[in-house]
Write a protein that holds these residues in place. Structure first.
Motif, PDB file in Angstrom:
ATOM      1  N   LEU A 109      -5.339  -0.829  -4.704  1.00  0.00           N
ATOM      2  CA  LEU A 109      -4.924  -2.115  -4.142  1.00  0.00           C
ATOM      3  C   LEU A 109      -5.285  -3.285  -5.049  1.00  0.00           C
ATOM      4  CD1 LEU A 109      -6.046  -1.417  -0.480  1.00  0.00           C
ATOM      5  CD2 LEU A 109      -3.686  -1.754  -1.257  1.00  0.00           C
ATOM      6  N   GLN A 110      -6.381  -3.159  -5.768  1.00  0.00           N
ATOM      7  CA  GLN A 110      -6.818  -4.244  -6.644  1.00  0.00           C
ATOM      8  C   GLN A 110      -5.914  -4.373  -7.875  1.00  0.00           C
ATOM      9  OE1 GLN A 110     -10.816  -3.823  -8.229  1.00  0.00           O
ATOM     10  NE2 GLN A 110     -11.179  -5.981  -7.735  1.00  0.00           N
ATOM     11  N   GLU A 111      -5.593  -3.235  -8.491  1.00  0.00           N
ATOM     12  CA  GLU A 111      -4.735  -3.251  -9.677  1.00  0.00           C
ATOM     13  C   GLU A 111      -3.254  -3.185  -9.326  1.00  0.00           C
ATOM     14  OE1 GLU A 111      -5.931  -0.477 -12.658  1.00  0.00           O
ATOM     15  OE2 GLU A 111      -8.044  -1.046 -12.504  1.00  0.00           O
ATOM     16  N   ARG A 112      -2.957  -2.908  -8.055  1.00  0.00           N
ATOM     17  CA  ARG A 112      -1.589  -2.829  -7.537  1.00  0.00           C
ATOM     18  C   ARG A 112      -0.729  -1.848  -8.322  1.00  0.00           C
ATOM     19  NH1 ARG A 112      -0.321  -8.654  -4.962  1.00  0.00           N
ATOM     20  NH2 ARG A 112      -0.210  -7.531  -3.028  1.00  0.00           N
ATOM     21  N   ARG A 113      -1.242  -0.605  -8.418  1.00  0.00           N
ATOM     22  CA  ARG A 113      -0.509   0.439  -9.133  1.00  0.00           C
ATOM     23  C   ARG A 113      -0.942   1.811  -8.650  1.00  0.00           C
ATOM     24  NH1 ARG A 113      -3.387   3.294 -12.753  1.00  0.00           N
ATOM     25  NH2 ARG A 113      -5.414   2.499 -13.327  1.00  0.00           N
ATOM     26  N   LEU A 114      -0.054   2.800  -8.842  1.00  0.00           N
ATOM     27  CA  LEU A 114      -0.425   4.190  -8.594  1.00  0.00           C
ATOM     28  C   LEU A 114      -1.390   4.647  -9.679  1.00  0.00           C
ATOM     29  CD1 LEU A 114       2.964   5.866  -7.584  1.00  0.00           C
ATOM     30  CD2 LEU A 114       0.976   5.485  -6.128  1.00  0.00           C
ATOM     31  N   VAL A 115      -2.366   5.426  -9.291  1.00  0.00           N
ATOM     32  CA  VAL A 115      -3.367   5.948 -10.220  1.00  0.00           C
ATOM     33  C   VAL A 115      -2.941   7.341 -10.653  1.00  0.00           C
ATOM     34  CG1 VAL A 115      -5.797   6.625 -10.440  1.00  0.00           C
ATOM     35  CG2 VAL A 115      -5.173   4.620  -9.067  1.00  0.00           C
ATOM     36  N   ALA A 118      -9.694   3.500   1.846  1.00  0.00           N
ATOM     37  CA  ALA A 118     -11.140   3.461   1.615  1.00  0.00           C
ATOM     38  C   ALA A 118     -11.376   2.506   0.455  1.00  0.00           C
ATOM     39  CB  ALA A 118     -11.684   4.842   1.299  1.00  0.00           C
ATOM     40  N   GLY A 119     -12.149   1.465   0.719  1.00  0.00           N
ATOM     41  CA  GLY A 119     -12.408   0.482  -0.327  1.00  0.00           C
ATOM     42  C   GLY A 119     -11.105  -0.102  -0.820  1.00  0.00           C
ATOM     43  N   ARG A 120     -10.900  -0.049  -2.103  1.00  0.00           N
ATOM     44  CA  ARG A 120      -9.687  -0.622  -2.697  1.00  0.00           C
ATOM     45  C   ARG A 120      -8.560   0.394  -2.871  1.00  0.00           C
ATOM     46  NH1 ARG A 120     -11.599  -1.509  -8.966  1.00  0.00           N
ATOM     47  NH2 ARG A 120      -9.595  -0.746  -9.665  1.00  0.00           N
ATOM     48  N   PHE A 121      -8.722   1.597  -2.313  1.00  0.00           N
ATOM     49  CA  PHE A 121      -7.764   2.677  -2.540  1.00  0.00           C
ATOM     50  C   PHE A 121      -7.031   3.092  -1.267  1.00  0.00           C
ATOM     51  CE2 PHE A 121     -10.990   3.043  -5.819  1.00  0.00           C
ATOM     52  CZ  PHE A 121     -10.201   3.071  -6.952  1.00  0.00           C
ATOM     53  N   VAL A 122      -5.760   3.457  -1.449  1.00  0.00           N
ATOM     54  CA  VAL A 122      -4.950   4.072  -0.405  1.00  0.00           C
ATOM     55  C   VAL A 122      -4.530   5.438  -0.940  1.00  0.00           C
ATOM     56  CG1 VAL A 122      -2.835   3.959   0.963  1.00  0.00           C
ATOM     57  CG2 VAL A 122      -4.035   1.848   0.365  1.00  0.00           C
ATOM     58  N   VAL A 123      -4.784   6.486  -0.167  1.00  0.00           N
ATOM     59  CA  VAL A 123      -4.350   7.823  -0.541  1.00  0.00           C
ATOM     60  C   VAL A 123      -3.323   8.276   0.498  1.00  0.00           C
ATOM     61  CG1 VAL A 123      -6.200   9.052   0.680  1.00  0.00           C
ATOM     62  CG2 VAL A 123      -5.142  10.110  -1.312  1.00  0.00           C
ATOM     63  N   LEU A 124      -2.292   8.990   0.054  1.00  0.00           N
ATOM     64  CA  LEU A 124      -1.237   9.445   0.947  1.00  0.00           C
ATOM     65  C   LEU A 124      -0.549  10.654   0.337  1.00  0.00           C
ATOM     66  CD1 LEU A 124       2.021   7.901   0.176  1.00  0.00           C
ATOM     67  CD2 LEU A 124       0.101   6.417  -0.372  1.00  0.00           C
ATOM     68  N   THR A 125       0.230  11.337   1.154  1.00  0.00           N
ATOM     69  CA  THR A 125       1.085  12.399   0.622  1.00  0.00           C
ATOM     70  C   THR A 125       2.523  11.904   0.649  1.00  0.00           C
ATOM     71  OG1 THR A 125       1.261  13.464   2.786  1.00  0.00           O
ATOM     72  CG2 THR A 125      -0.414  14.310   1.277  1.00  0.00           C
ATOM     73  N   SER A 126       3.318  12.394  -0.291  1.00  0.00           N
ATOM     74  CA  SER A 126       4.709  11.971  -0.395  1.00  0.00           C
ATOM     75  C   SER A 126       5.518  13.067  -1.082  1.00  0.00           C
ATOM     76  CB  SER A 126       4.796  10.678  -1.208  1.00  0.00           C
ATOM     77  OG  SER A 126       6.140  10.261  -1.336  1.00  0.00           O
ATOM     78  N   ASP A 127       6.810  13.098  -0.759  1.00  0.00           N
ATOM     79  CA  ASP A 127       7.696  14.075  -1.393  1.00  0.00           C
ATOM     80  C   ASP A 127       8.537  13.412  -2.488  1.00  0.00           C
ATOM     81  OD1 ASP A 127       9.396  12.584   0.183  1.00  0.00           O
ATOM     82  OD2 ASP A 127      10.318  14.295   1.176  1.00  0.00           O
ATOM     83  N   ARG A 128       7.966  12.477  -3.205  1.00  0.00           N
ATOM     84  CA  ARG A 128       8.674  11.705  -4.228  1.00  0.00           C
ATOM     85  C   ARG A 128       9.215  12.555  -5.374  1.00  0.00           C
ATOM     86  NH1 ARG A 128       5.125   6.149  -4.539  1.00  0.00           N
ATOM     87  NH2 ARG A 128       4.913   5.995  -2.292  1.00  0.00           N
ATOM     88  N   ARG A 129       8.543  13.607  -5.735  1.00  0.00           N
ATOM     89  CA  ARG A 129       8.970  14.441  -6.869  1.00  0.00           C
ATOM     90  C   ARG A 129       9.450  15.811  -6.399  1.00  0.00           C
ATOM     91  NH1 ARG A 129       3.704  12.628  -9.914  1.00  0.00           N
ATOM     92  NH2 ARG A 129       4.366  10.571 -10.575  1.00  0.00           N
ATOM     93  N   PHE A 130      10.047  15.830  -5.217  1.00  0.00           N
ATOM     94  CA  PHE A 130      10.608  17.044  -4.634  1.00  0.00           C
ATOM     95  C   PHE A 130       9.565  18.101  -4.306  1.00  0.00           C
ATOM     96  CE2 PHE A 130      13.857  15.044  -7.298  1.00  0.00           C
ATOM     97  CZ  PHE A 130      14.745  14.678  -6.301  1.00  0.00           C
ATOM     98  N   SER A 131       8.309  17.688  -4.176  1.00  0.00           N
ATOM     99  CA  SER A 131       7.253  18.546  -3.637  1.00  0.00           C
ATOM    100  C   SER A 131       6.263  17.622  -2.923  1.00  0.00           C
ATOM    101  CB  SER A 131       6.554  19.350  -4.737  1.00  0.00           C
ATOM    102  OG  SER A 131       5.812  18.520  -5.582  1.00  0.00           O
ATOM    103  N   GLN A 132       5.571  18.144  -1.939  1.00  0.00           N
ATOM    104  CA  GLN A 132       4.642  17.332  -1.144  1.00  0.00           C
ATOM    105  C   GLN A 132       3.354  17.183  -1.932  1.00  0.00           C
ATOM    106  OE1 GLN A 132       5.612  16.032   1.722  1.00  0.00           O
ATOM    107  NE2 GLN A 132       3.710  15.150   2.404  1.00  0.00           N
ATOM    108  N   ASP A 133       3.132  16.009  -2.539  1.00  0.00           N
ATOM    109  CA  ASP A 133       2.005  15.755  -3.423  1.00  0.00           C
ATOM    110  C   ASP A 133       1.096  14.654  -2.883  1.00  0.00           C
ATOM    111  OD1 ASP A 133       2.872  17.627  -5.321  1.00  0.00           O
ATOM    112  OD2 ASP A 133       4.074  16.149  -6.384  1.00  0.00           O
ATOM    113  N   VAL A 134      -0.089  14.538  -3.484  1.00  0.00           N
ATOM    114  CA  VAL A 134      -1.058  13.501  -3.151  1.00  0.00           C
ATOM    115  C   VAL A 134      -0.895  12.355  -4.144  1.00  0.00           C
ATOM    116  CG1 VAL A 134      -3.528  12.958  -2.994  1.00  0.00           C
ATOM    117  CG2 VAL A 134      -2.684  15.190  -2.225  1.00  0.00           C
ATOM    118  N   TYR A 135      -0.902  11.132  -3.621  1.00  0.00           N
ATOM    119  CA  TYR A 135      -0.809   9.923  -4.433  1.00  0.00           C
ATOM    120  C   TYR A 135      -1.976   9.009  -4.107  1.00  0.00           C
ATOM    121  CZ  TYR A 135       3.896  11.303  -5.678  1.00  0.00           C
ATOM    122  OH  TYR A 135       4.971  11.986  -6.166  1.00  0.00           O
ATOM    123  N   LEU A 136      -2.466   8.309  -5.122  1.00  0.00           N
ATOM    124  CA  LEU A 136      -3.550   7.345  -4.953  1.00  0.00           C
ATOM    125  C   LEU A 136      -3.077   5.997  -5.462  1.00  0.00           C
ATOM    126  CD1 LEU A 136      -6.560   7.006  -4.126  1.00  0.00           C
ATOM    127  CD2 LEU A 136      -7.111   7.377  -6.543  1.00  0.00           C
TER     128      LEU A 136
END
Length: 174
Positions: A70-76, A49-67
């Motif tokens: 795209l403009q700043e090219r970083r996780l929020v 949506a707009g400049r943001f991508v939201v997704l879920t991931s198990d990066r920290r050993f739990s299923q979390d939300v990440y934002l």
């Protein structure tokens, strides 16, 4: 393979980068530490949506939300959103990135949550519903949330406003 899935979704929204007239693949770096859009973890349900991508991931050993911005090219940073005792799924984000909605399961109970980034507040929108809920989606301005609920032995669509009042579904005003 996961990287291809994320990039395919992002390729459809490549006009966000300002290139007009042709699609452009967004080549985000791979980060084995999980600090970028692409990682070795299972990333699922990406929504743009707009400049943001939201997704879920198990990066920290739990299923979390990440934002991802795209403009700043970083996780929020999302303080107060993710919890070790919840399994998040089906996230969505408002066009301006202020609101994030998602389903989460805690101790066998599913609920729909909305997170307001500007005030760092997480609220349970469905705590009064005694049914399973899933697959929330958010209007572009973040004012309306639609989701599925298993009312009366079937999956029905419920529509709530951002404050948690039903617009369509049980308890909605005619």
């Amino acid at each position: 393979m996961k990287r291809v899935i994320v990039l395919s979704t992002l390729a459809m929204t490549s006009l966000l980068s300002g290139c007009v007239g042709y699609p452009r693949l967004l080549a985000e770096p791979f980060d084995p530490g999980g600090r970028s859009l692409n990682s070795i973890s299972e990333d699922s349900s990406p929504r743009v949506a707009g400049r943001f991508v939201v997704l879920t991931s198990d990066r920290r050993f739990s299923q979390d939300v990440y934002l991802y911005d795209l403009q700043e090219r970083r996780l929020v940073d999302l303080p107060g959103l993710n919890s070790l005792d919840a399994i998040a799924s089906s996230p969505d984000v408002s066009e301006d990135g202020r609101y994030i909605v998602f389903a989460a399961s805690r101790q066998g109970r599913s609920d729909i949550y909305i997170y307001d980034r500007s005030i760092r507040q997480l609220r349970n929108l469905t705590s009064d519903l005694q049914m399973t809920v899933r697959n929330p989606t958010l209007s572009a301005d973040g004012s309306t949330i639609a989701f599925e609920a298993d009312a009366n032995g079937q999956w029905d669509i419920f529509v709530y406003d951002r404050s948690g009042r039903p617009i369509v579904g049980p308890g909605a005003m005619p």
